[in-house]
Design a protein around this motif. Structure first.
Motif, PDB file in Angstrom:
ATOM      1  N   VAL A   1    -124.146  42.161  29.235  1.00 51.36           N
ATOM      2  CA  VAL A   1    -123.468  42.374  30.511  1.00 51.36           C
ATOM      3  C   VAL A   1    -122.195  41.534  30.513  1.00 51.36           C
ATOM      4  CG1 VAL A   1    -123.647  42.096  33.014  1.00 51.36           C
ATOM      5  CG2 VAL A   1    -125.646  42.810  31.693  1.00 51.36           C
ATOM      6  N   ILE A   2    -121.091  42.147  30.941  1.00 54.36           N
ATOM      7  CA  ILE A   2    -119.814  41.429  30.979  1.00 54.36           C
ATOM      8  C   ILE A   2    -119.606  40.836  32.363  1.00 54.36           C
ATOM      9  CG2 ILE A   2    -117.321  41.616  30.763  1.00 54.36           C
ATOM     10  CD1 ILE A   2    -117.778  43.910  28.828  1.00 54.36           C
ATOM     11  N   VAL A   3    -119.385  39.528  32.398  1.00 55.24           N
ATOM     12  CA  VAL A   3    -119.058  38.821  33.637  1.00 55.24           C
ATOM     13  C   VAL A   3    -117.646  38.264  33.450  1.00 55.24           C
ATOM     14  CG1 VAL A   3    -119.647  36.940  35.201  1.00 55.24           C
ATOM     15  CG2 VAL A   3    -121.469  38.247  34.091  1.00 55.24           C
ATOM     16  N   ASP A   4    -116.719  38.798  34.223  1.00 56.74           N
ATOM     17  CA  ASP A   4    -115.325  38.368  34.175  1.00 56.74           C
ATOM     18  C   ASP A   4    -115.167  37.231  35.178  1.00 56.74           C
ATOM     19  OD1 ASP A   4    -112.485  38.158  34.500  1.00 56.74           O
ATOM     20  OD2 ASP A   4    -112.275  40.230  33.813  1.00 56.74           O
ATOM     21  N   VAL A   5    -114.841  36.043  34.691  1.00 57.78           N
ATOM     22  CA  VAL A   5    -114.847  34.846  35.532  1.00 57.78           C
ATOM     23  C   VAL A   5    -113.470  34.511  36.118  1.00 57.78           C
ATOM     24  CG1 VAL A   5    -116.821  33.905  34.302  1.00 57.78           C
ATOM     25  CG2 VAL A   5    -114.519  33.275  33.577  1.00 57.78           C
ATOM     26  N   ARG A   6    -112.504  35.404  35.917  1.00 54.32           N
ATOM     27  CA  ARG A   6    -111.152  35.139  36.427  1.00 54.32           C
ATOM     28  C   ARG A   6    -111.067  35.379  37.930  1.00 54.32           C
ATOM     29  NH1 ARG A   6    -107.796  39.224  33.151  1.00 54.32           N
ATOM     30  NH2 ARG A   6    -109.605  40.480  33.708  1.00 54.32           N
ATOM     31  N   ARG A   7    -109.988  34.891  38.519  1.00 53.75           N
ATOM     32  CA  ARG A   7    -109.749  35.109  39.955  1.00 53.75           C
ATOM     33  C   ARG A   7    -109.540  36.592  40.221  1.00 53.75           C
ATOM     34  NH1 ARG A   7    -109.152  30.378  42.749  1.00 53.75           N
ATOM     35  NH2 ARG A   7    -108.759  28.549  41.491  1.00 53.75           N
ATOM     36  N   GLU A   8    -109.776  36.997  41.491  1.00 53.44           N
ATOM     37  CA  GLU A   8    -109.760  38.424  41.824  1.00 53.44           C
ATOM     38  C   GLU A   8    -108.434  39.110  41.509  1.00 53.44           C
ATOM     39  OE1 GLU A   8    -108.818  36.233  45.646  1.00 53.44           O
ATOM     40  OE2 GLU A   8    -110.596  36.185  44.429  1.00 53.44           O
ATOM     41  N   ALA A   9    -107.306  38.440  41.661  1.00 53.96           N
ATOM     42  CA  ALA A   9    -106.016  39.067  41.371  1.00 53.96           C
ATOM     43  C   ALA A   9    -105.900  39.413  39.890  1.00 53.96           C
ATOM     44  CB  ALA A   9    -104.875  38.156  41.795  1.00 53.96           C
TER      45      ALA A   9
ATOM     46  N   VAL B   1    -114.742  29.501  39.446  1.00 53.14           N
ATOM     47  CA  VAL B   1    -114.432  28.417  40.377  1.00 53.14           C
ATOM     48  C   VAL B   1    -115.341  28.414  41.599  1.00 53.14           C
ATOM     49  CG1 VAL B   1    -112.020  28.249  39.654  1.00 53.14           C
ATOM     50  CG2 VAL B   1    -112.630  29.771  41.540  1.00 53.14           C
ATOM     51  N   SER B   2    -116.156  29.446  41.752  1.00 49.67           N
ATOM     52  CA  SER B   2    -117.064  29.518  42.886  1.00 49.67           C
ATOM     53  C   SER B   2    -118.159  28.464  42.746  1.00 49.67           C
ATOM     54  CB  SER B   2    -117.710  30.902  42.964  1.00 49.67           C
ATOM     55  OG  SER B   2    -118.779  30.890  43.885  1.00 49.67           O
ATOM     56  N   PRO B   3    -118.438  27.701  43.804  1.00 48.21           N
ATOM     57  CA  PRO B   3    -119.536  26.730  43.728  1.00 48.21           C
ATOM     58  C   PRO B   3    -120.897  27.418  43.623  1.00 48.21           C
ATOM     59  CG  PRO B   3    -118.669  26.826  45.953  1.00 48.21           C
ATOM     60  CD  PRO B   3    -117.767  27.684  45.088  1.00 48.21           C
ATOM     61  N   GLU B   4    -120.932  28.729  43.840  1.00 45.62           N
ATOM     62  CA  GLU B   4    -122.168  29.492  43.782  1.00 45.62           C
ATOM     63  C   GLU B   4    -122.199  30.414  42.559  1.00 45.62           C
ATOM     64  OE1 GLU B   4    -121.535  31.438  47.427  1.00 45.62           O
ATOM     65  OE2 GLU B   4    -122.211  29.764  48.643  1.00 45.62           O
ATOM     66  N   PHE B   5    -121.445  30.060  41.519  1.00 49.02           N
ATOM     67  CA  PHE B   5    -121.326  30.928  40.346  1.00 49.02           C
ATOM     68  C   PHE B   5    -122.686  31.338  39.791  1.00 49.02           C
ATOM     69  CE2 PHE B   5    -121.101  31.399  35.709  1.00 49.02           C
ATOM     70  CZ  PHE B   5    -120.228  32.476  35.617  1.00 49.02           C
ATOM     71  N   GLU B   6    -123.555  30.380  39.517  1.00 50.33           N
ATOM     72  CA  GLU B   6    -124.848  30.684  38.910  1.00 50.33           C
ATOM     73  C   GLU B   6    -125.695  31.587  39.802  1.00 50.33           C
ATOM     74  OE1 GLU B   6    -123.698  27.624  39.497  1.00 50.33           O
ATOM     75  OE2 GLU B   6    -123.584  26.564  37.606  1.00 50.33           O
ATOM     76  N   GLN B   7    -125.694  31.316  41.102  1.00 52.12           N
ATOM     77  CA  GLN B   7    -126.484  32.124  42.015  1.00 52.12           C
ATOM     78  C   GLN B   7    -125.964  33.558  42.076  1.00 52.12           C
ATOM     79  OE1 GLN B   7    -125.250  29.131  42.732  1.00 52.12           O
ATOM     80  NE2 GLN B   7    -126.980  27.838  43.228  1.00 52.12           N
TER      81      GLN B   7
END
Length: 94
Positions: free
Chosen positions: A49-57, A73-79
């Motif tokens: 599964v691809i998780v793109d961790v960049r900002r929405e823009a 950068v989300s404090p809830e990344f893992e969740q």
């Protein structure tokens, strides 16, 4: 008893096992090997599964089709990843 309750996240079994002490809570900084772009299609075909961790823009300006955008950068990344990715699915981080 479960009526009106939110849907359980995909990683609920791990959450319960950690809380019960059946699997350890990992506190180390995770590492991930680099993957050549040519291998990505093959990995997707094998269930990655691809998780793109960049900002929405950045994600919005171009991303791999079918990828999920969960900002690192989300404090809830893992969740958040736990809510959308199947429990044992291997990840490709972009």
């Amino acid at each position: 008893m479960n009526a009106g309750q939110p849907v359980r996240p995909a990683n609920i079994a791990n959450i319960v096992a950690i809380n019960q002490g059946r699997i350890p809570l990992t506190m180390e900084e995770p590492t991930a090997p680099s993957v050549h772009v040519a291998a990505v299609s093959e990995l997707i075909g094998t269930g990655h599964v691809i998780v793109d961790v960049r900002r929405e823009a950045e994600f919005g300006s171009g991303h791999i089709p079918g990828s999920y955008n969960v900002q690192l950068v989300s404090p809830e990344f893992e969740q958040r990843v736990g809510w959308i990715v199947p429990l044992d699915a291997p990840l490709i981080l972009v």
